[in-house]
Design a protein around this motif. Structure first.
Motif, short mmCIF file in Angstrom:
data_model
loop_
_atom_site.label_atom_id
_atom_site.label_comp_id
_atom_site.label_asym_id
_atom_site.label_seq_id
_atom_site.Cartn_x
_atom_site.Cartn_y
_atom_site.Cartn_z
N LYS A 147 0.73 -1.20 -0.17
CA LYS A 147 0.13 -0.01 0.10
C LYS A 147 0.82 1.15 -0.19
O LYS A 147 1.78 1.29 1.14
CB LYS A 147 -0.89 0.12 1.24
N LEU A 148 0.64 2.17 -0.98
CA LEU A 148 1.50 3.27 -1.05
C LEU A 148 0.35 4.55 -0.92
O LEU A 148 -0.74 4.37 -1.16
CB LEU A 148 2.15 3.49 -2.27
N TYR A 149 1.19 5.43 -0.20
CA TYR A 149 -0.06 6.85 -0.40
C TYR A 149 1.02 7.97 -0.77
O TYR A 149 1.96 8.36 -0.05
CB TYR A 149 -0.50 6.92 1.32
N LEU A 150 0.70 8.50 -1.81
CA LEU A 150 1.40 9.62 -2.37
C LEU A 150 0.80 10.98 -1.87
O LEU A 150 -0.45 10.98 -1.98
CB LEU A 150 1.34 9.54 -3.94
N ASP A 151 1.43 11.92 -1.63
CA ASP A 151 1.06 13.16 -1.27
C ASP A 151 1.94 14.05 -1.80
O ASP A 151 3.03 13.78 -2.23
CB ASP A 151 1.00 13.42 0.22
N ALA A 152 1.65 15.30 -1.90
CA ALA A 152 2.39 16.82 -2.26
C ALA A 152 1.55 17.87 -1.77
O ALA A 152 0.52 17.95 -1.71
CB ALA A 152 2.52 16.75 -3.66
N ASP A 153 2.20 18.94 -1.75
CA ASP A 153 1.81 20.26 -1.15
C ASP A 153 0.51 20.66 -2.43
O ASP A 153 0.77 20.38 -3.35
CB ASP A 153 2.55 21.56 -1.79
#
Ligand code: CDP
Length: 235
Positions: A147-153
């Motif tokens: 499981k991956l969770y990608l985030d960014a501003d």
């Protein structure tokens, strides 16, 4: 541990999920399933039919009955798949600012989610999939092997989306894109059913300062490390 057979990727809009998922799926020879397409297709059909985005019952019926097909690309115009609603090709129409502005409201309704989650789970359980969305690791495929969770501003994500829309010739200002994204984030994170959040066992990657290649290499290294882990033998 072997190679992960079900890979779940979640995160907010324009965090880099879809691009990563497409590359991973191509690399591993897995199916790429973008669950956002289903929410977008229901939203597109509702806008076409004049169903108000506040009419929960009508939207639930639509999600339960919509004749929706997601196929390998039928036109070589850069699309990752072809989406048909009642045989009409709506692949690019799904990405319009009108659908962007309405989709997160439609996605808050439990009946809509129930109908689409069921379809998604059936696809995911087949294995050898990279599945992308907001609630894959938490609700659709909680048994995913990776499981991956990608985030960014927010600003970075809004710039990415603005450039995508410009490249497609949509006339929309950066401020509008930023505002739509802010509102979608709030709806996606704040809804009662299946809110956007990392699963407890998800690996969180902040892509603000990373390009696509860096994210891809990082995730390949993670998969490689998983493959090398020796299974724990009890006793
Ligand atoms: O491409 P982008 O990240 O902008 O959006 P998307 O993945 O196509 O998803 C569009 C919208 O559908 C999201 O903002 C959510 O409101 C909803 N969605 C959801 O609720 N659950 C999912 N598994 C996928 C999408």
């Amino acid at each position: 541990m072997g190679r992960p057979l079900r890979i779940a990727i979640d995160g907010p809009a324009a965090s880099g999920k879809s691009t990563l998922a497409q590359r991973l799926a191509a690399h591993l020879g897995y199916a790429y399933i973008d669950t956002g397409v289903m929410y977008r297709a229901v939203t597109w059909a509702a806008l076409q039919r004049g169903i108000p985005v506040t009419d929960e019952n009508a939207l639930t019926r639509l999600a339960e009955t919509l004749d929706l097909d997601i196929l390998p690309p039928t036109v070589a115009d850069g699309r990752p798949y072809t989406v048909l609603v009642e045989s009409v090709d709506i692949t690019w129409a799904l990405r319009s600012p009108e659908v962007d502005a309405a989709v997160s409201q439609v996605s808050t309704y439990p009946g809509v989610r129930r109908a689409l989650t069921q379809r998604q789970r059936q696809l995911g359980l087949r294995g050898r999939v990279v599945m992308v969305g907001r609630d894959i690791g938490t609700v659709v495929l909680p048994e995913a092997d990776l499981k991956l969770y990608l985030d960014a501003d927010l600003e970075t994500r809004a710039w990415r989306r603005y450039r995508e829309l410009q490249e497609r010739g949509e006339t929309v200002s950066f401020e509008e894109v930023l505002e739509t994204m802010r509102q979608r984030d709030a709806l996606d994170r704040g809804r009662e059913v299946a809110p956007l959040r990392p699963a407890p066992d998800a690996i969180v990657l902040d892509t603000t300062a990373m390009d696509i290649e860096e994210v891809f290499q990082r995730v390949l290294a993670l998969i490689e490390a998983r493959c090398q882990e020796t299974p724990h033998v009890a006793g």
